[in-house]
Design an enzyme around this catalytic site. Structure first.
Site, short mmCIF file in Angstrom:
data_model
loop_
_atom_site.label_atom_id
_atom_site.label_comp_id
_atom_site.label_asym_id
_atom_site.label_seq_id
_atom_site.Cartn_x
_atom_site.Cartn_y
_atom_site.Cartn_z
N HIS A 1 -18.16 -71.20 14.08
CA HIS A 1 -18.35 -71.76 12.73
C HIS A 1 -18.17 -73.29 12.69
CE1 HIS A 1 -13.97 -71.51 10.90
NE2 HIS A 1 -14.01 -72.25 11.99
N GLY B 1 -11.16 -77.24 29.91
CA GLY B 1 -12.50 -77.77 30.11
C GLY B 1 -13.23 -77.92 28.80
N ASP B 2 -14.56 -77.94 28.93
CA ASP B 2 -15.45 -78.20 27.80
C ASP B 2 -16.43 -77.03 27.73
OD1 ASP B 2 -17.40 -79.06 26.08
OD2 ASP B 2 -17.75 -80.98 27.08
N PHE B 3 -16.40 -76.29 26.62
CA PHE B 3 -17.27 -75.10 26.58
C PHE B 3 -18.75 -75.42 26.48
CE2 PHE B 3 -15.09 -74.39 22.17
CZ PHE B 3 -15.93 -75.28 21.52
C1 LIG Z 1 -11.11 -74.14 14.71
S1 LIG Z 1 -10.20 -74.16 16.19
C2 LIG Z 1 -9.92 -72.41 16.46
C3 LIG Z 1 -8.70 -72.15 17.28
C4 LIG Z 1 -8.38 -70.66 17.46
N1 LIG Z 1 -9.44 -69.95 18.12
C5 LIG Z 1 -8.03 -70.01 16.13
O1 LIG Z 1 -8.74 -69.14 15.64
O2 LIG Z 1 -7.02 -70.42 15.55
C6 LIG Z 1 -11.42 -74.55 17.42
C7 LIG Z 1 -10.89 -74.66 18.82
O3 LIG Z 1 -11.95 -75.07 19.70
C8 LIG Z 1 -11.43 -76.02 20.61
N2 LIG Z 1 -12.52 -76.86 21.12
C9 LIG Z 1 -13.23 -77.78 20.42
N3 LIG Z 1 -14.16 -78.34 21.22
C10 LIG Z 1 -14.03 -77.77 22.44
C11 LIG Z 1 -14.74 -77.92 23.68
N4 LIG Z 1 -15.76 -78.78 23.77
N5 LIG Z 1 -14.36 -77.14 24.72
C12 LIG Z 1 -13.32 -76.25 24.60
N6 LIG Z 1 -12.62 -76.06 23.45
C13 LIG Z 1 -12.98 -76.81 22.39
C14 LIG Z 1 -10.42 -76.80 19.79
O4 LIG Z 1 -9.50 -77.52 20.59
C15 LIG Z 1 -9.79 -75.69 18.97
O5 LIG Z 1 -8.68 -75.11 19.63
#
Ligand SMILES: C[S@@+](CC[C@H](N)C(=O)[O-])C[C@H]1O[C@@H](n2cnc3c(N)ncnc32)[C@H](O)[C@@H]1O
Length: 339
Positions: free
Chosen positions: A249, A230-232
């Site tokens: 971040h 989903g979408d957070f």
């Molecule tokens: C910088 S990465 C960090 C991944 C992991 N937590 C790590 O530390 O390696 C950010 C994560 O947020 C997810 N993400 C970005 N937008 C999102 C959204 N709207 N809803 C859910 N997840 C999302 C991305 O797909 C990605 O896996």
């Protein structure tokens, strides 16, 4: 420059001229990573001619790039003029247990290299320059380019693999906790947390195309985890605790308040939030988070934050920061509860 400059003036001026050339060091590191130089040295040192043949490179230019890397202990020329792997070059091997090859290739990819070149626009105007260069915001770009999404997630895993165990060990999780990891990528951290905390049940939450590639099966017990997509910014699964590493971040303060509020809405009574990021210390000393912060500035709407900035964010989302837990890595855990 005036002819009556002092030695100190000359030293200070040259310091800057030397510093400004240092971006060629990561550029050379990229070449070594892309060409898999470390893989070809795993069985012992090689004459540069043989190494160049093995990796498909020009011997003279390969030598020049490696000579620069060797100035910081990454590869070395031995007494017989052969190129050798060193402890600092070893993590560039693609099958090293702590391989960072993908991380090096990701950070030096055009997604960050080109955006860093436009840093003055970001500093002048106050936003990221990614969209101006690539046509869409960072995470939307991935939907248009599967090769980059793979590059990004493999690169993130390089970083994660070096910090997952210390982060997992620092989490104060009680047995029976239903832990939802928000933006958990391919689930490497969650897998480590579940190994370290045998009584915890995990939910990996991310975008559908990301969850599809998860590696939770490697835990060897499929009853201890589930996935949700989903979408957070919209809705997150219910749980007792929310873990988010290198997620806040990426986003502006307003966007973080949205993400934290969605977790607060879904959190069981007495629940906890564990936001894992670098926490920038006060003062002028070097800190990994200060460098990462500039990468975020040019490519994302986000930033690395101080403890006081986290407290403000949490407060705006109806949460209280209980404490900041250091880990045996560059990351800290900001623990929050419902205010
Ligand atoms: C910088 S990465 C960090 C991944 C992991 N937590 C790590 O530390 O390696 C950010 C994560 O947020 C997810 N993400 C970005 N937008 C999102 C959204 N709207 N809803 C859910 N997840 C999302 C991305 O797909 C990605 O896996």
């Amino acid at each position: 420059m005036s002819i009556d400059q002092s030695d100190a003036d000359r030293a200070n001026a040259f310091f800057l001229l030397d510093e400004v050339l240092q971006f060629f060091w990561p550029a050379a590191l990229r070449a070594a990573a892309e060409l898999r130089v470390a893989d070809h040295l795993a069985d012992g040192p090689l004459p540069v001619q043989d190494l160049a043949k093995a990796v498909g490179a020009d011997p003279r230019n390969l030598y020049r790039a490696l000579r620069l890397l060797a100035t910081r202990g990454v590869f070395a020329e031995d007494a017989e003029g052969r190129i050798a792997l060193t402890p600092k070059a070893d993590p560039l091997r693609s099958d090293a247990p702590n391989s960072v090859r993908s991380g090096v290739i990701m950070v030096t990819d055009a997604m960050f290299w080109s955006t860093s070149g436009a840093i003055t626009d970001s500093v002048r105007e106050g936003g990221p320059v990614f969209e101006r260069i690539f046509g869409v915001p960072f995470f939307e770009y991935f939907a248009t380019d599967p090769a980059t999404v793979a590059l990004f997630h493999e690169g993130m895993a390089s970083y994660s693999d070096s910090e997952n165990l210390p982060v997992a060990r620092a989490l104060p999780l009680a047995g029976g906790t239903r832990l939802v990891e928000i933006g958990g990528g391919h689930g490497h951290l969650l897998r480590t947390v579940l190994r370290e905390h045998p009584g915890v049940h995990g939910v990996l939450f991310d975008r559908p195309h990301v969850v599809a590639e998860h590696g939770l099966g490697e835990l060897g017990d499929d009853t201890r985890w589930e996935t949700a997509e989903g979408d957070f910014f919209d809705k997150v699964p219910a749980g007792d605790a929310y873990l988010m590493k290198r997620v806040l971040h990426d986003w502006s303060d307003d966007e973080c308040v949205e993400i934290l509020s969605r977790c607060r809405d879904a959190m069981h009574p007495g629940g906890r939030i564990y936001a894992v990021d670098t926490v920038i210390p006060e003062g002028n000393a070097y800190d990994h988070g200060k460098v990462l912060d500039v990468l975020l500035m040019v490519a994302f709407t986000g930033r690395e934050r101080t403890a006081a900035e986290f407290a403000t964010l949490f407060d705006r989302a109806g949460l209280t920061v209980e404490r900041v837990i250091p880990t045996d890595s560059v990351m800290s855990v900001v623990e929050g509860s419902r205010a």
